[in-house]
Design an enzyme around this catalytic site. Structure first.
Site: not given
Length: 397
Positions: A365-366
């Site tokens: 998700t980063c």
């Protein structure tokens, strides 16, 4: 409200509950303890009447305190009112550690919760304002969905009573009906029966049992000629006056980050969209900004990669709006699409990984990256995607 007037209202309520058991006892309790605006709303709305009937019916089985009107609502449904008569259930004695925000209408939109003006609470609200400023400055999603009047206060726009509809539709509708009632031919008699004064009942979350909208408000009757002032003052108390200190410190926090007046050209809706993003997943924009890369270890033809893309977007288009939000959250850690000139940052990507028909998709998700195993069929891809977003199986690969 005089007891005779309450008795007249009670007779009208009882007539509408003739088919209910224990109607006499329940209506008696409502007439003795419920605020006048609740009785008015019950007279005009059968749904509210039956809701309050059930609440009082449950409350009669609970333990009352020595003053006879205290009810423990801890085990009741969340949407039940937290009052019986003028007493309220208080979260703590001083409110120092009460939540900073509450949802007035239980619809997910938040407003500052009134509390003591301690240094800790002031600093907390100022920090919330700073986070709002930083989110606007850097184009990040802000996780708290705030009520419309909060944004208008930050923008230093005029707040009016119509904004109450976005704060609590139930209270707004009750006050709107009062304004309509004031135009009725028998308005004077109707208002005498209601017995409203400029001392208004308030919910526990708003930090008081009742509030004087004028000095010695209990001695000033609400009449058809004064109802406009009553509605305006009560609406402003709910939205602003009860939590002005909190709102002011949120504004100071925003101004710590952004130049004074830099947001005044925006509307409350503009700021909400910039902060919270679009709740509807725009698949056209998402597809436009998403890239696909082959990390499967196989030499995939352009036709095969195009087929995988076609499967992927066809599956997303047939998902429900909630499933689309869940997938976006699984993929990017945000359930909303950022709105701005450059769209989503970082740009979302899909990495095609080695074939494994039993493996679920994972995500980093980063960097908004979705890892999608090379599935043999569209059906397998759909099943694995839906399973992954249900289990929230994030992976940092």
């Amino acid at each position: 409200m005089h007891q005779l007037q309450r008795g007249c209202l009670g007779e009208r309520l009882l007539y509408r509950l003739t088919d209910h058991g224990s109607a006499d006892a329940v209506v008696g309790t409502m007439v003795d303890h419920a605020p006048a605006w609740v009785l008015l709303q019950c007279l005009q709305d059968d749904g509210m009447l039956h809701k309050h009937y059930n609440i009082v019916l449950v409350a009669q089985d609970r333990d009352f305190s020595s003053d006879g009107d205290w009810v423990d609502f801890d085990d009741m449904e969340e949407d039940c009112p937290v009052y019986i008569g003028s007493s309220v259930v208080k979260a703590s004695d001083d409110g120092e550690y009460n939540a900073l925000f509450f949802s007035p209408a239980d619809n997910g939109f938040l407003a500052p919760r009134p509390g003591p003006a301690t240094t800790h609470r002031k600093n907390a609200y100022m920090n919330v304002g700073r986070l709002i400023g930083l989110a606007l400055l850097h184009g990040e999603i802000f996780p708290l969905k705030l009520c419309r009047h909060v944004f208008k206060f930050i923008l230093q726009h005029r707040i009016c009573w119509y904004d109450l509809a976005f704060f609590d539709p139930e209270i707004y509708e009750s006050l709107r009906r009062l304004l309509v009632l004031a135009r009725a031919p028998d308005a004077v008699e109707q208002f005498k029966m209601l017995g409203l004064t400029f001392r208004a009942p308030i919910r526990a979350e708003e930090g008081a049992e009742e509030v004087d909208l004028f000095q010695h408000g209990a001695d000033i009757a609400v009449t058809p000629d004064l109802v406009d002032i009553y509605v305006e003052r009560l609406a402003m108390w709910h939205m602003v006056e009860s939590c002005r200190d909190a709102l002011q410190h949120m504004l100071l926090g925003v101004e710590d980050v952004l130049a004074l007046g830099s947001l005044t050209s925006l509307s409350a809706e503009d700021v909400r969209l910039l902060l919270n993003g679009s709740t509807r997943v725009d698949l056209v924009q998402l597809e436009k900004h998403t890239s696909f890369n082959n990390e499967s270890g196989e030499k995939l033809s352009a036709e095969r990669i195009a087929e995988i893309k076609k499967w992927f977007w066809a599956i997303l288009k047939k998902m429900s709006p909630q499933q689309q939000q869940d997938l976006l959250f699984f993929w990017t850690s945000s359930p909303a699409v950022q709105v701005g000139e450059h769209g989503m940052t970082p740009q979302p990507s899909v990495m095609i990984r080695p074939a494994d028909q039993s493996r679920l998709p994972t995500a980093n998700t980063c960097i908004s990256r979705l890892y999608l195993p090379l599935y043999k069929t569209k059906k397998v891809m759909k099943t694995r995607l839906l399973t992954a977003i249900k289990t929230k199986a994030f992976g940092f690969v």
